[in-house]
Write a protein that holds these residues in place. Structure first.
Motif, mmCIF file in Angstrom:
data_model
loop_
_atom_site.group_PDB
_atom_site.id
_atom_site.type_symbol
_atom_site.label_atom_id
_atom_site.label_comp_id
_atom_site.label_asym_id
_atom_site.label_seq_id
_atom_site.Cartn_x
_atom_site.Cartn_y
_atom_site.Cartn_z
ATOM 1 N N VAL A 77 11.896 -5.047 -19.079
ATOM 2 C CA VAL A 77 11.033 -5.116 -20.263
ATOM 3 C C VAL A 77 11.169 -3.883 -21.147
ATOM 4 C CG1 VAL A 77 8.631 -5.289 -21.050
ATOM 5 C CG2 VAL A 77 9.399 -6.620 -19.060
ATOM 6 N N PHE A 78 11.116 -2.696 -20.512
ATOM 7 C CA PHE A 78 11.092 -1.449 -21.292
ATOM 8 C C PHE A 78 12.425 -0.705 -21.281
ATOM 9 C CE2 PHE A 78 6.770 -2.075 -19.519
ATOM 10 C CZ PHE A 78 6.094 -2.303 -20.717
ATOM 11 N N HIS A 79 13.381 -1.211 -20.500
ATOM 12 C CA HIS A 79 14.701 -0.585 -20.375
ATOM 13 C C HIS A 79 14.610 0.852 -19.865
ATOM 14 C CE1 HIS A 79 16.184 -4.076 -22.536
ATOM 15 N NE2 HIS A 79 15.320 -3.829 -23.504
ATOM 16 N N ARG A 80 13.599 1.109 -19.027
ATOM 17 C CA ARG A 80 13.419 2.431 -18.441
ATOM 18 C C ARG A 80 12.991 2.300 -16.984
ATOM 19 N NH1 ARG A 80 9.844 6.515 -21.865
ATOM 20 N NH2 ARG A 80 10.695 7.845 -20.203
ATOM 21 N N LYS A 81 13.451 3.224 -16.156
ATOM 22 C CA LYS A 81 13.076 3.249 -14.751
ATOM 23 C C LYS A 81 11.825 4.096 -14.548
ATOM 24 C CE LYS A 81 16.131 4.225 -11.665
ATOM 25 N NZ LYS A 81 15.920 3.158 -10.674
ATOM 26 N N ILE A 82 11.081 3.795 -13.495
ATOM 27 C CA ILE A 82 9.992 4.677 -13.077
ATOM 28 C C ILE A 82 10.627 5.888 -12.397
ATOM 29 C CG2 ILE A 82 7.976 4.913 -11.580
ATOM 30 C CD1 ILE A 82 7.542 1.915 -11.859
ATOM 31 N N PRO A 83 10.257 7.114 -12.798
ATOM 32 C CA PRO A 83 10.885 8.309 -12.208
ATOM 33 C C PRO A 83 10.759 8.319 -10.685
ATOM 34 C CG PRO A 83 9.556 8.897 -14.118
ATOM 35 C CD PRO A 83 9.273 7.454 -13.845
ATOM 36 N N GLU A 84 11.860 8.667 -10.017
ATOM 37 C CA GLU A 84 11.872 8.665 -8.568
ATOM 38 C C GLU A 84 10.854 9.651 -7.985
ATOM 39 O OE1 GLU A 84 13.436 6.678 -6.597
ATOM 40 O OE2 GLU A 84 14.568 5.637 -8.145
ATOM 41 N N ARG A 85 10.664 10.767 -8.651
ATOM 42 C CA ARG A 85 9.707 11.769 -8.129
ATOM 43 C C ARG A 85 8.298 11.234 -8.122
ATOM 44 N NH1 ARG A 85 11.164 13.373 -13.272
ATOM 45 N NH2 ARG A 85 9.461 13.651 -14.782
ATOM 46 N N PHE A 86 7.973 10.330 -9.097
ATOM 47 C CA PHE A 86 6.641 9.728 -9.142
ATOM 48 C C PHE A 86 6.472 8.763 -7.985
ATOM 49 C CE2 PHE A 86 3.819 6.274 -10.644
ATOM 50 C CZ PHE A 86 2.648 7.008 -10.720
ATOM 51 N N GLN A 87 7.509 7.953 -7.740
ATOM 52 C CA GLN A 87 7.459 7.018 -6.607
ATOM 53 C C GLN A 87 7.353 7.772 -5.284
ATOM 54 O OE1 GLN A 87 10.165 3.678 -6.552
ATOM 55 N NE2 GLN A 87 10.799 4.058 -8.657
ATOM 56 N N ALA A 88 8.114 8.872 -5.152
ATOM 57 C CA ALA A 88 8.097 9.653 -3.925
ATOM 58 C C ALA A 88 6.730 10.281 -3.691
ATOM 59 C CB ALA A 88 9.167 10.736 -3.985
ATOM 60 N N ALA A 89 6.077 10.724 -4.772
ATOM 61 C CA ALA A 89 4.752 11.343 -4.641
ATOM 62 C C ALA A 89 3.712 10.334 -4.191
ATOM 63 C CB ALA A 89 4.344 11.976 -5.978
ATOM 64 N N VAL A 90 3.762 9.126 -4.740
ATOM 65 C CA VAL A 90 2.786 8.095 -4.392
ATOM 66 C C VAL A 90 2.981 7.605 -2.964
ATOM 67 C CG1 VAL A 90 1.997 5.737 -4.907
ATOM 68 C CG2 VAL A 90 2.462 7.336 -6.759
ATOM 69 N N ASN A 91 4.236 7.482 -2.550
ATOM 70 C CA ASN A 91 4.543 6.936 -1.222
ATOM 71 C C ASN A 91 4.790 8.010 -0.169
ATOM 72 O OD1 ASN A 91 4.660 3.922 -1.602
ATOM 73 N ND2 ASN A 91 6.093 4.546 -3.209
ATOM 74 N N LEU A 134 0.843 -1.196 0.000
ATOM 75 C CA LEU A 134 0.000 0.000 0.000
ATOM 76 C C LEU A 134 0.876 1.242 0.000
ATOM 77 C CD1 LEU A 134 -2.617 -1.105 2.699
ATOM 78 C CD2 LEU A 134 -2.867 -1.211 0.207
ATOM 79 N N PRO A 135 0.407 2.334 -0.616
ATOM 80 C CA PRO A 135 1.186 3.576 -0.628
ATOM 81 C C PRO A 135 1.525 4.043 0.777
ATOM 82 C CG PRO A 135 -0.642 3.716 -2.175
ATOM 83 C CD PRO A 135 -0.841 2.446 -1.401
ATOM 84 N N ALA A 136 2.703 4.646 0.913
ATOM 85 C CA ALA A 136 3.227 5.214 2.157
ATOM 86 C C ALA A 136 3.787 4.169 3.106
ATOM 87 C CB ALA A 136 2.185 6.062 2.889
ATOM 88 N N LEU A 137 3.510 2.883 2.856
ATOM 89 C CA LEU A 137 4.095 1.824 3.666
ATOM 90 C C LEU A 137 5.350 1.297 2.976
ATOM 91 C CD1 LEU A 137 0.909 -0.219 4.681
ATOM 92 C CD2 LEU A 137 2.049 1.604 5.959
ATOM 93 N N ASP A 138 6.212 0.635 3.752
ATOM 94 C CA ASP A 138 7.408 0.041 3.149
ATOM 95 C C ASP A 138 7.025 -1.000 2.102
ATOM 96 O OD1 ASP A 138 9.209 1.555 4.617
ATOM 97 O OD2 ASP A 138 9.244 0.146 6.275
ATOM 98 N N GLY A 139 5.903 -1.692 2.334
ATOM 99 C CA GLY A 139 5.436 -2.658 1.348
ATOM 100 C C GLY A 139 5.100 -1.999 0.021
ATOM 101 N N GLY A 140 4.545 -0.777 0.070
ATOM 102 C CA GLY A 140 4.261 -0.040 -1.157
ATOM 103 C C GLY A 140 5.534 0.333 -1.888
ATOM 104 N N ARG A 141 6.554 0.714 -1.139
ATOM 105 C CA ARG A 141 7.842 1.050 -1.753
ATOM 106 C C ARG A 141 8.514 -0.191 -2.329
ATOM 107 N NH1 ARG A 141 11.275 4.764 2.231
ATOM 108 N NH2 ARG A 141 12.399 5.130 0.267
ATOM 109 N N ILE A 142 8.357 -1.326 -1.645
ATOM 110 C CA ILE A 142 8.907 -2.578 -2.169
ATOM 111 C C ILE A 142 8.179 -2.975 -3.449
ATOM 112 C CG2 ILE A 142 9.108 -5.063 -1.714
ATOM 113 C CD1 ILE A 142 9.656 -4.355 1.220
ATOM 114 N N LEU A 143 6.856 -2.757 -3.495
ATOM 115 C CA LEU A 143 6.090 -3.040 -4.711
ATOM 116 C C LEU A 143 6.614 -2.212 -5.876
ATOM 117 C CD1 LEU A 143 3.708 -4.347 -6.200
ATOM 118 C CD2 LEU A 143 2.273 -2.459 -5.380
ATOM 119 N N PHE A 144 6.854 -0.917 -5.650
ATOM 120 C CA PHE A 144 7.409 -0.067 -6.695
ATOM 121 C C PHE A 144 8.795 -0.543 -7.104
ATOM 122 C CE2 PHE A 144 4.155 3.185 -6.209
ATOM 123 C CZ PHE A 144 4.105 3.718 -7.494
#
Length: 340
Positions: free
Chosen positions: A325-339, A305-315
């Motif tokens: 698969v896509f040779h691209r990372k998810i932007p860190e700012r997007f992960q930080a905003a969700v969590n 779930l977002p904001a939990l360590d489990g959510g960060r592990i999921l990301f």
């Protein structure tokens, strides 16, 4: 509500959150990640000390703490920042908080169980005459109840809880003379209780069986108690999803404080009625409840779930797949905003 129990609840949560953050801190240091500050408590600082790259602080409010790592929300260009680490190091750091909470709960249990004389487990005291699945291949008085519908019964009281949430049938696994015997689809029906009165149930008169608390059993049952706490979390979540329990059955802060108060008061009254130390009994019961909270926190924190360590592990896992698969990372700012 007594102020003593409110303070006890705050102290318990404060210590457990601090232990959680200590897990992140130790893992970060072990993995070579730069930690800018490690704080015990929140709010205004009472004490600070800079040691190397890390500022250690003790703050006024005993409601947790934090571990501020370099580059948690964005890439600062520092090779020792969290964001620059590999998958395995990030996973270890994120999971370390929950691991420390679990270890804290297990340690409390082990200390409490160190003076135990016996452990009580569920067994079949007798069977209603309406039960037909009996005998050598069925159920018999004296059988230790091992599982109910796949849920392990570690301690006395577990079987009644699982049976209470069963539907029209229940699968019962018992241990008899070291052998495991499973009876499937035991029927919920009109049965006769031990006073000769009818009731709706499975016809099991659940009793208790004593297990001698040897040195090995103290360690074994400490581990079993921790597993029982974990199982209780998952069982509660399953009942919630299946609609057998509602959100109002889950305790918030007020419910937890009330539970601590009830647990402490009941233990104290029982001890005093037996001419024992009531305050010690209350403290032991509250410590046991603290162990339950510690293990609960470790499990709940790993939920995706977002904001939990489990959510960060999921990301982290999604990010690894995206790179593969896509040779691209998810932007860190997007992960930080969700969590956040």
């Amino acid at each position: 509500m007594s102020i003593v129990y409110i303070l006890a609840a705050i102290l318990i949560f404060g210590i457990l959150i601090a232990v959680h953050e200590l897990g992140h801190f130790l893992a970060a240091k072990f993995c070579g990640v730069q930690v800018n500050e490690f704080s015990i408590g929140m709010g205004p600082a009472l004490w600070k000390r800079q040691k190397g790259e890390t500022l250690y602080s003790l703050r006024l409010l005993p409601i947790g703490g934090y571990c501020a790592m370099e580059g948690e929300g964005e890439d600062t260009g520092n090779t020792r920042s969290f964001v620059r680490q590999g998958f395995l190091k990030k996973l270890v750091i994120l999971a370390a908080g929950a691991f420390m909470n679990f270890i804290a709960g297990l340690l409390i249990i082990a200390i409490l169980f160190s003076s135990a004389q016996v452990f009580w487990v569920d067994s079949i005291a007798n069977l209603a005459p309406e039960v037909t699945q009996t005998g050598a291949s069925g159920l018999m008085p004296g059988d230790q109840i091992y599982k109910v519908n796949g849920w392990r019964t570690y301690f006395s009281g577990d079987a009644q809880m699982f049976l209470g949430y069963s539907g029209d049938t229940a699968d019962i696994e018992v241990i008899r003379d070291g052998q495991h015997i499973t009876v499937q689809e035991l029927l919920r029906q009109t049965c006769t209780d031990q006073q000769g009165k009818p009731y709706q149930g499975f016809g099991l008169y659940v009793g208790r069986q004593a297990i001698t608390a040897t040195a090995w059993n103290k360690l074994s049952y400490s581990w079993n108690q921790a597993k029982d706490f974990v199982q209780l979390v998952w069982f509660s979540l399953v009942q919630l999803v299946q609609g057998n329990a509602g959100l109002n059955d889950l305790s918030g802060p007020v419910g937890i404080v009330t539970t601590i108060q009830n647990v402490g008061s009941e233990a104290q009254q029982e001890a005093e009625s037996n001419n024992e130390n009531g305050l010690l009994a209350a403290a032991e019961s509250i410590a046991y409840f603290a162990a339950l909270i510690a293990v609960n926190l470790s499990v709940m924190n790993l939920l995706p779930l977002p904001a939990l360590d489990g959510g960060r592990i999921l990301f982290l896992l999604v990010d690894a797949v995206a790179i593969k698969v896509f040779h691209r990372k998810i932007p860190e700012r997007f992960q930080a905003a969700v969590n956040a």
